[in-house]
Structures are given as structure tokens and as C-alpha cells.
Design a protein around this motif. Structure first.
Motif, mmCIF file in Angstrom:
data_model
loop_
_atom_site.group_PDB
_atom_site.id
_atom_site.type_symbol
_atom_site.label_atom_id
_atom_site.label_comp_id
_atom_site.label_asym_id
_atom_site.label_seq_id
_atom_site.Cartn_x
_atom_site.Cartn_y
_atom_site.Cartn_z
ATOM 1 N N GLY A 108 67.896 41.888 55.975
ATOM 2 C CA GLY A 108 66.271 41.594 56.736
ATOM 3 C C GLY A 108 66.855 41.584 57.983
ATOM 4 N N ALA A 109 67.469 41.393 59.162
ATOM 5 C CA ALA A 109 67.962 41.056 60.093
ATOM 6 C C ALA A 109 67.978 43.094 61.173
ATOM 7 C CB ALA A 109 69.013 40.229 60.853
ATOM 8 N N GLN A 112 65.203 44.485 60.991
ATOM 9 C CA GLN A 112 63.945 44.162 62.279
ATOM 10 C C GLN A 112 64.630 44.669 63.119
ATOM 11 O OE1 GLN A 112 64.316 40.191 61.012
ATOM 12 N NE2 GLN A 112 62.221 40.172 61.264
ATOM 13 N N ASP A 113 65.998 44.715 63.438
ATOM 14 C CA ASP A 113 66.452 45.379 64.828
ATOM 15 C C ASP A 113 66.632 47.135 65.126
ATOM 16 O OD1 ASP A 113 67.887 42.758 65.310
ATOM 17 O OD2 ASP A 113 69.389 42.646 64.295
ATOM 18 N N THR A 114 66.195 47.578 63.937
ATOM 19 C CA THR A 114 66.570 48.964 63.728
ATOM 20 C C THR A 114 64.788 49.291 63.866
ATOM 21 O OG1 THR A 114 67.998 49.334 62.018
ATOM 22 C CG2 THR A 114 66.834 50.712 62.082
ATOM 23 N N GLY A 115 63.515 48.435 63.754
ATOM 24 C CA GLY A 115 62.295 48.497 64.481
ATOM 25 C C GLY A 115 61.612 49.155 63.532
ATOM 26 N N TRP A 117 59.751 46.910 60.632
ATOM 27 C CA TRP A 117 58.458 45.890 60.804
ATOM 28 C C TRP A 117 58.066 45.352 59.474
ATOM 29 C CZ3 TRP A 117 56.770 43.212 64.474
ATOM 30 C CH2 TRP A 117 55.907 41.994 64.454
ATOM 31 N N VAL A 118 58.811 43.663 59.065
ATOM 32 C CA VAL A 118 58.132 43.703 57.409
ATOM 33 C C VAL A 118 57.142 43.369 57.709
ATOM 34 C CG1 VAL A 118 58.964 41.512 56.768
ATOM 35 C CG2 VAL A 118 60.409 43.036 58.135
#
Lengths: 366, 366
Positions: A108-109, A112-115, A117-118
Motif C-alpha cells: 500500500g505504501a 501511494q509512493d508510485t503515484g 491514488w487509493v
DNA sequence: ATGGGATTTGAATCTCAAC
DNA sequence: TGTTGAGATTCAAATCCCA
């Protein structure tokens, strides 16, 4: 960083690509895939054997592909495949990743770091999980799926009405109760052992694909395994691309998918439209005089009753509303299918109100 | 890194400390707390309420383009408070953290990186979640809690039998269905508005504390808010330490906790496992003459028998040893609980030898 | 064929005190 | 520090077996 080959070749639709998922994804053109479903290794860290209270041994996941030397190594692997996945997604594309507490936080982190959008995290609640045999923790009864758009600006696909219809007319929640994969659905190898240690149930992929793709969409699975994603995609009239390193899994998956029949267009429309069956408002029963205002209904468990009103709503001692709302309120439940909850008396017997709906539906078919 | 003040002062039990949670935790002695329950902020926009350990403010970042640096700032904040939390936990201590998909992946990864050992992730399924008003996503119907030990070697507390009892006799699963905090339980401010935006239900803390603490344990909540953790801890006979920056919340929490009554000792007792019972050697039964050397024992399934020897061991036709060893050998099993495996005859009936152990244990309580 | 009881099985970070 | 051995511990579903 490896150079990314761009090819002008058409997408390898409905094929299983042999090889490492990062290398294979890098061969595909940028922005070419509608949805990615990924079931990556969970990085379980099992120590010794585990026996059930009856002394039988648990068949653990001890495959080499699930072994990583450290969290850092797992994170590198995760970021690399997520980056490749991000590139090949269409701007409005989306991704699903499934995991357990061993890996899902890192996934999950990294997402998010890859761009990415959850959009939601979705809990797959297993109706029949493996128990905790030693009584040292809670039964591990769920896995987590993360649903994310390619970017915050992405106009992702979400078939809200289809899911609502699948859920008895109330919004689909983020917790899904589904059984694990067993029985005939569970693929076996030539020895009769399970062909893959972590085969996912088709029902799970069915809901994912109905919710977040349309017929004709391209669905890629970078950890294809025995091909559950491909099987459900084919049945639902979506195109798939599978990537799998192990030949044994590819073989099983190929045979499996070959035997699947694509649903015809009508069936696909039905499964994604508002309802499989025509909707019958409860009020129709009152309009038609099958039930009358003032009639009393009784709950399935006999503990509650309510009175029918002229507008097709119910009133109980401290609440009023639709057959579903009143049922839910009386049970203290988040939702309630009023059609199966309420009964009326006919000749002294309890008759479900759903029987009346079925009569109307039968008439509608003439 | 800030210097950590060590004080010889006693723990500030059943008090709410005013200030930043990292600074306040750093004032507490190392290894002094049994359990931490944390409900950290997860506003990734960092609108002024995130501070570094030295109390300097993290720059607010709300531009979409800078989303990644915003995650990085949140990660720094998370690692800082988790590190402080890790230090003050006893070696066998544990932590719970609750969050949603906005922050829980980052919290989970940081937990693992800090050396905590994840025991379960637990899904709080809300029976009455807020619907998704725009129909663009799934109803966000759950939050995620992570339960982790201070280290892999930590002998964490888990009241397995108590939770099993709470769950109608079957072991508790990792998905918990509980209503959100509403009605009288929901604290209001002087204007009648909710006093805190994310007040957690007491039922949630009740289950957490019954599961993973014992009466008299010290429970710390670094993001105390309106003090749900303190209220439930007090009622359940645990000691609490709250940390809260906002005076308004401290005020509400103080008043709330003052009105709570501690349950009496009887009410606090929970079901315990056999493991917690005193060990009784099988030889004790022979010493006391409850069984005699030469007596014959019969196996659960009736297929085997063995003879009791004077030293409290058994002998069967081709093996001898403890009640467990002989049982395991005869069954060809890796292990065997002799207490439940062996029976003796009394008045022609089969009686489990465990009954004799229970008699001895009952006497030991007098 | 049918039904009831026994057996099998599933992504698992699954013991702990005493020596 | 590691080794030894007592002894505690499972739920839902599918499948198999036999009457």
C-alpha cells in the motif's frame, strides 16, 4: 534501470506470457491496459511445521517464490513491479492488489509512493478460513485488497448500480464475505494435490471485474498463477493478459481457460445492469391487492411484526420505512433483504412475501 | 535526535499529560508500559497539527504535485512516535494502531521497520457506516487495526479463552462487527456539536483491552482525544496514561473518566486457558493413590492399553515413558496430550485421567 | 439414490517452562 | 544461550464412506 522496449506489435490478448512480470510488462506499450489485478507473493515468514490439534500437518506455503531476504528486498521488488504496472495502465486505468498483513502495508505504501491514488481498501472476509490451531492469536479470517486509480485525476471505472443490484439494492460495502476456493473449483495436479497453494476464488474476481471493468476491457494479471483472473475475464467478455514464470502453472491455466465459455452478450448485459430480475417494488403488491394496507407481516425469526401501509411502506412500534429499512432496524443490522425477511399469514401458515413477487415476475414474462 | 530524559519519578498513572506525545513519551522510563493503543491523525494535508519531536512544525503541503513529500513528512512523524512508543513498552508489551486506507499502510510499514512484530490485522466492520453519497466508490464500511508485539520474541498477552467465550464459544476472528459511536456515548461540546470528530466506540476498546491486557496493566494512549481508552481502561480495572495536546479534549476526557466506575474484581475475571492452570505431574496421581502401579489405562479410541508404573510412567507392549510419550508412540503421532488420551476403568465405565487432575487442581485452590 | 457420520483441508509469521 | 519434553490446541465446508 533497464531500457524499455517499445513495440508496435498489437497487445498479446488472451495469452499467457512466460517470464518475469517486470520484464514482460516493460515490453508492452505505455497506456495500453484498463485494469491490473495482482496477487503478488505475500512474503510469509514461517518458521517450523504446524500441526492441527488432531496431529495432522498443515500444508504450508513454502515455495521459493515467496521467499525474500528482508523487508528492504521485498520493497524493492514491490516498487519495481508497481512502476512497470503504472506505465502500462491507461490514464483512466486502475489496479487491484491483494495481500495479508505480512505484505499489504508495504504494498500500500509503495502504491501511494508510485503515484497511484487509493480508492478503497476492500476486506475479503472468508466464510471458511483456516482456524488458529494454537489459540495464540485471532483467526486470520480475511485478506485485504487495495483498489487504486493510476492517478488522482484518473476517471476510473466503477459500475455502482451493478454492485448495488448484486447487493439486494443497497450500496456495496468495503467488506465482502466470500468462501475460499475449494471443491471442484480448486485445481489439482496429476498427483491430486493442489496445483497452486494460493488459488483465489472466481467469485472474488467476478465481483472485482464486474465492479471496475466493462466488456471488452483489457485486464492484466502479472502473477497469473493458475489463471483465475483469465478465467473470469474470459467468461465476462473481457480480454486478459497473463504473466507467469512457472511453466507448471501456465499449463494448468491454459487448460482451465480453454474450457471456459464466454457468456453471450445478453448474459453480460444482465449481469451488469441494474438487476438480474426485473425490479418489483413492494408497493406493487399493495397496489394489486395481493396485500392490503393494515395487513400484518411477521419476521423470519418470529420476533417482530409490522403493519403494511397504503404507500408500500411498513410501520413497526418504533420505526417506519421500506420493508428493508424496517427489517434492518428491528434486527439492529446494517442491511436486510425485506423480501426474504417478512412473512404474512395465509390459512394460518407463514408465507414469505417473496412468493408474491415471484408471481408478479412470472406474469411479467408473458 | 532529542535527548531522552530519564526520571526516577513514578509513572503518572490515570492522568492525562498535556503536550506533544513524542516529548511526553520520552519523559517516561524505558520498558514501563504494558499496552499502547494509538489512534493517530491521518490528515496527509498536514494542516498544522504535525510536529517533529523537537516541536518544530512540519511545513504544510497541500499542493497535489507535492503529494509524495507529504507522504514523506507523514512517514517521519509516524516513525518518530512509533520509536518513542517502542522504547517505553515492556519487553512483553504490545501496541494497537487504528487507521484507514489513508494512513494505515504507512503506519503498518513503519511498525515493521521499527521492529514491532505484527500479530494480526483486525478489521473493525461498522454496522452503521456513513454511506458513499456520490456513488463513486464502495461504502467505506471498515477501519483497520494492527496489533503488534514489541518484538518477535515478545511474549504478548492474549486472553484467548475470554475472547472465545465472548464469541459464543468459537474462536474470535480478525473481523469485528461493532457500531460506530453515536447516541449518549457520543460526547458533545457546549454548542451541542460533537466534541471530537473521530471518537471511537467504547465497545471497540473493551474488546481490545479484554483481549490483550490483564487487570492492573498500564495502558498508554498517545493520542488520547476524548479519552475512550482511559474510560474503558478504568472501568476494566486497568491503569491508563493519556497524552493529549488540546486542552478542550483533555477537559472533556477528564470529566468523562471521573464519572466512570471501576468494575469490581468478580466482574473483571475472565475465562482462562488450561495453560494458566498449575502443572500437575501424572506421578502425583500415583503418589496419592488415585491410581496405583499396575493399573491399566485405555486409549481414547480403545485401540491401545498401557500399564501404570510406580514412578508415574507407563509401559505398553513395545514402549515405555510418560503418558504423552507412550500415547504419541502408539498413535505414530508427533505429539499427544496424555491427559486427554488415556482413560481408566471405574465401575466398568471409562473415566478420563484428566478428571483426577481436575480434582487435584480443585484442592489446590483451597 | 439418499442421508448421516467420519475424514480431510485451507496464504499460518501458531508454546513455554525447566534445565 | 540452547535443548528438552510436557501438554495445549480447530472451524467451515467439501468429500468420502457406508448403511
Amino acid at each position: 534501470m533497464a531500457t524499455i522496449k517499445q513495440t508496435a506489435a498489437p497487445l498479446p490478448l488472451n495469452k499467457i506470457l512466460a517470464g518475469d512480470c517486470i520484464a514482460e510488462m516493460n515490453k508492452l506499450p505505455e497506456g495500453s491496459v484498463d485494469l491490473i489485478f495482482a496477487d503478488p507473493p505475500y512474503n510469509l515468514q514461517l518458521k517450523g511445521d504446524l500441526h492441527r490439534p488432531d496431529n495432522s500437518k498443515v500444508d504450508a506455503v513454502d515455495d521459493a517464490w515467496d521467499q525474500f531476504s528482508s523487508f528492504a528486498a521485498y520493497d524493492r521488488f514491490t516498487r519495481d513491479w508497481l512502476k512497470a504496472a503504472h506505465r502500462i495502465l491507461k490514464p483512466n486505468g486502475a489496479i487491484w492488489v491483494i495481500g495479508s498483513y505480512h505484505n499489504i502495508f508495504r504494498v500500500g505504501a509503495s502504491l501511494q509512493d508510485t503515484g497511484f491514488w487509493v480508492l478503497n481498501d476492500v476486506v475479503w472476509r472468508k466464510s471458511n478460513p483456516m482456524p488458529n490451531f494454537r489459540g495464540k492469536r485471532l483467526t486470520n479470517a480475511h485478506e485485504t485488497m487495495i483498489w487504486a486509480a493510476k492517478s488522482e485525476a484518473g476517471k476510473y471505472t466503477f459500475n455502482y448500480e451493478a454492485l448495488k443490484a448484486m447487493n439486494d439494492g443497497v450500496q456495496m460495502r468495503s467488506d465482502w464475505l466470500l468462501p475460499i476456493c475449494t471443491g471442484h473449483e480448486r485445481l489439482k495436479d496429476e498427483n491430486g494435490d493442489k496445483a497452486h497453494p494460493t488459488q483465489k476464488p472466481e467469485s472474488l474476481l467476478h465481483r472485482v471485474l464486474v465492479a471496475t471493468t466493462n466488456p471488452g476491457d483489457v485486464v492484466l494479471d502479472p502473477f497469473f498463477g493458475t489463471g483465475t483472473t483469465g478465467a473470469v475475464a474470459k467468461r465476462l467478455g473481457r480480454d486478459f493478459i497473463g504473466i507467469e514464470r512457472e511453466e507448471a502453472y501456465r499449463k494448468v491455466a491454459t487448460k482451465r481457460i480453454d474450457s471456459i465459455r464466454r457468456l453471450d452478450k445478453d448474459a453480460l448485459e444482465v449481469s451488469t445492469s441494474k438487476r438480474a430480475e426485473p425490479r418489483v417494488p413492494f408497493g406493487t403488491l399493495v397496489e394489486r391487492g395481493m396485500l392490503n394496507a393494515g395487513d400484518k407481516l411477521y419476521s423470519l425469526n418470529g420476533r417482530h411484526s409490522a403493519k403494511v401501509r397504503a404507500d408500500g411502506t411498513l410501520v413497526a412500534h418504533d420505526t417506519k420505512g421500506s420493508i428493508h429499512q424496517v427489517g434492518a432496524h428491528l434486527e439492529g443490522a446494517p442491511s436486510c433483504n425485506g423480501w426474504t425477511y417478512w412473512y404474512f399469514k395465509r390459512d394460518g401458515k407463514n408465507v414469505p412475501i417473496d412468493l408474491l413477487r415471484q408471481q408478479i415476475r412470472a406474469e411479467m414474462k408473458h
